[in-house]
Design an enzyme around this catalytic site. Structure first.
Site, PDB file in Angstrom:
ATOM      1  N   ASP A 233     -88.321 -70.289 -11.805  1.00 13.16           N
ATOM      2  CA  ASP A 233     -87.107 -70.612 -11.265  1.00 13.16           C
ATOM      3  C   ASP A 233     -86.745 -71.749 -11.854  1.00 13.16           C
ATOM      4  O   ASP A 233     -87.390 -72.899 -11.777  1.00 13.16           O
ATOM      5  CB  ASP A 233     -86.986 -70.618  -9.745  1.00 13.16           C
ATOM      6  CG  ASP A 233     -85.850 -70.812  -9.429  1.00 13.16           C
ATOM      7  OD1 ASP A 233     -84.920 -70.083  -9.410  1.00 13.16           O
ATOM      8  OD2 ASP A 233     -85.573 -71.941  -8.347  1.00 13.16           O
ATOM      9  N   GLU A 317     -85.254 -66.004 -14.668  1.00 12.42           N
ATOM     10  CA  GLU A 317     -84.063 -65.247 -14.373  1.00 12.42           C
ATOM     11  C   GLU A 317     -82.979 -65.648 -15.504  1.00 12.42           C
ATOM     12  O   GLU A 317     -83.065 -66.795 -16.159  1.00 12.42           O
ATOM     13  CB  GLU A 317     -83.448 -66.191 -13.010  1.00 12.42           C
ATOM     14  CG  GLU A 317     -82.339 -65.291 -12.432  1.00 12.42           C
ATOM     15  CD  GLU A 317     -82.050 -65.800 -11.036  1.00 12.42           C
ATOM     16  OE1 GLU A 317     -81.344 -65.296 -10.174  1.00 12.42           O
ATOM     17  OE2 GLU A 317     -82.588 -67.011 -10.743  1.00 12.42           O
ATOM     18  N   ASP A 398     -87.370 -72.639  -3.783  1.00 10.53           N
ATOM     19  CA  ASP A 398     -87.571 -72.354  -5.311  1.00 10.53           C
ATOM     20  C   ASP A 398     -88.761 -71.585  -5.392  1.00 10.53           C
ATOM     21  O   ASP A 398     -88.669 -70.636  -6.456  1.00 10.53           O
ATOM     22  CB  ASP A 398     -87.810 -73.595  -5.921  1.00 10.53           C
ATOM     23  CG  ASP A 398     -86.335 -74.512  -5.933  1.00 10.53           C
ATOM     24  OD1 ASP A 398     -85.425 -73.763  -5.821  1.00 10.53           O
ATOM     25  OD2 ASP A 398     -86.557 -75.607  -5.894  1.00 10.53           O
TER      26      ASP A 398
END
Ligand SMILES: [Zn+2]
Length: 440
Positions: A233, A317, A398
């Site tokens: 992340d 991501e 996170d």
């Protein structure tokens, strides 16, 4: 987390790397598909750029300046010709554009100086303009994936200058770089070229340094397989948080240099336009910027290498960086250099035979509990930890997101190759958070 990694079963020898094809996933260059129906591909060659510092003499600097200027003018003329044709609804071929902006322009008095520079550089500028125009056009017509491309901008006299040359415009002679109509330029060969370069870009950075950037092919050097996979992340508080709970601090290089930059910019703003002092002040600003850029790039390479070396697959991501860059976090977002970091991971994954994939932007990674899969609803950015209402697990925001990214990445790779490619991973990691989402 290392205990869990240790409990993963030994691989059966095949199918450790899975070619992922969904969205903008990027499979590693070395792809061995296991039980996948697609044929096994081994493309052990990766295309990379090697960059070297150049030390042109003052005469060569003048010749290069001419070449940069001509390439810029040709590029801008190309855009102009295409824009006009587009406005008149007229279809114009690429050769016709080139004929008008180079061949015909050379004989007119106002563009006669185009004949002084190597035509290879001009043709390449034409090609660049064609590509830029095509990207914009395809984006308009929906034929191009990814974010909207805007109309190509004209090149400017200030800032970074460059010319691109193909094989017939340059050669390597006696340890020097020969550039057509410029001469043999001294090169600092900081490392060996792995193969004969197919093209070179000669660059002048705003701080006055010259570089040659070669496109070369290099053999991938796959690392021994390992059985760890990680979801990452990207953030601002910490640059990277992994699904294992590891964090990489965000060094904020720009923030750190801001005072120096401010001083340099203030000096610049007080210098009279067109004066030698102003040139010197501008140079100082450019140097501060270069240092920030270099430090950030160096850091990105180090972080990327560690992630790729320690994990067989890295999932991240797919961030909407350009969207975030329009918010009030813009400066921090740019300073973090997420896109650069992602590209570093991608390159290194290809080089070392590992997998890197981006998962879609629509996965609600921070809203779903990675332990039980219940969607807990959106949370403001200030919420760093939360407790799942369904199963009572306390999550770090996170780490939870990184675990969801890992689960989504695994699910993607299973879908891409059909089930049964890597059943051991999901079965053995049953205790690990987030796996049941991939099984669902
Ligand atoms: Zn839960």
């Amino acid at each position: 987390m290392t205990e869990i990694a240790g409990r993963w079963p030994r691989p059966s020898g095949r199918g450790k790397q899975v070619n992922i094809k969904r969205g903008i996933c990027v499979p590693a260059a070395a792809v061995i598909s296991g039980d996948c129906h697609r044929p096994a591909v081994w493309s052990g060659v990766v295309q990379v750029r090697y960059r070297y510092r150049l030390y042109p003499s003052s005469g060569q600097q003048k010749a290069l300046a001419r070449a940069f200027g001509c390439a810029r003018v040709v590029f801008n003329d190309c855009l102009h010709v295409r824009d006009e044709a587009h406005a008149n609804g007229e279809k114009i071929s690429d050769t016709e554009v080139q004929r008008r902006v180079i061949t015909l322009a050379k004989v007119t008095p106002e563009r006669a100086w185009l004949a002084e520079v190597a035509s290879v550089a001009l043709v390449q500028a034409c090609q660049d303009a064609r590509r830029a125009y095509k990207n914009w056009f395809d984006s308009l017509g929906g034929r191009r994936k990814g974010p909207r491309i805007r109309h190509p901008k004209p090149r400017r006299k200030r800032g970074r200058q460059s010319i691109r040359l193909t094989r017939n415009g340059f050669s390597l002679r006696g340890g020097r770089l020969y550039v057509a109509k410029v001469g043999q330029i001294k090169v600092q060969w900081s490392r060996d070229l792995p193969s004969v370069p197919s093209s070179v870009t000669v660059i002048r950075e705003p701080d006055g340094r010259y570089y040659a950037s070669f496109v070369v092919e290099r053999l991938a050097t796959p690392l021994p397989a390992c059985h760890r996979e990680v979801g990452i992340d990207l953030g601002l508080a910490s640059l990277v948080v992994t699904s294992d709970g590891e964090t990489v601090a965000n060094p904020r290089f720009y923030r750190a240099a801001q005072r120096r930059l401010k001083r340099a910019q203030r000096v610049l703003s007080r210098r009279r336009k067109g004066s030698a002092n102003r040139d010197r002040a501008r140079h100082r600003v450019a140097v501060v910027h270069r240092k920030v850029r270099d430090a950030r790039l160096d850091h990105a390479h180090k972080v990327a290498l560690r992630l790729v070396r320690d994990n067989q697959a890295v999932y991240a991501e797919d961030l909407c960086v350009s969207g975030l860059a329009r918010t009030r976090l813009a400066k921090s977002v740019a300073d973090a250099g997420w896109s650069r970091l992602m590209r570093c991971i991608e390159e290194k994954a290809a080089r070392y035979g590992r997998t890197f994939a981006r998962i879609g932007r629509f996965e609600p990674t921070s809203q779903v509990c990675s332990a039980c899969g219940v969607k807990d609803g959106p949370k403001p950015l200030a919420v760093r930890t939360w407790t799942c209402a369904a199963c009572g697990t306390v999550h770090d925001r996170d780490v939870n997101a990184a675990r969801n990214i890992l689960a989504a990445g695994r699910a993607d790779s299973l879908n891409a190759c059909g089930t049964g490619v890597r059943p051991p991973l999901t079965a053995a990691a049953g205790a690990e958070a987030g796996t049941h989402r991939s099984a669902a």
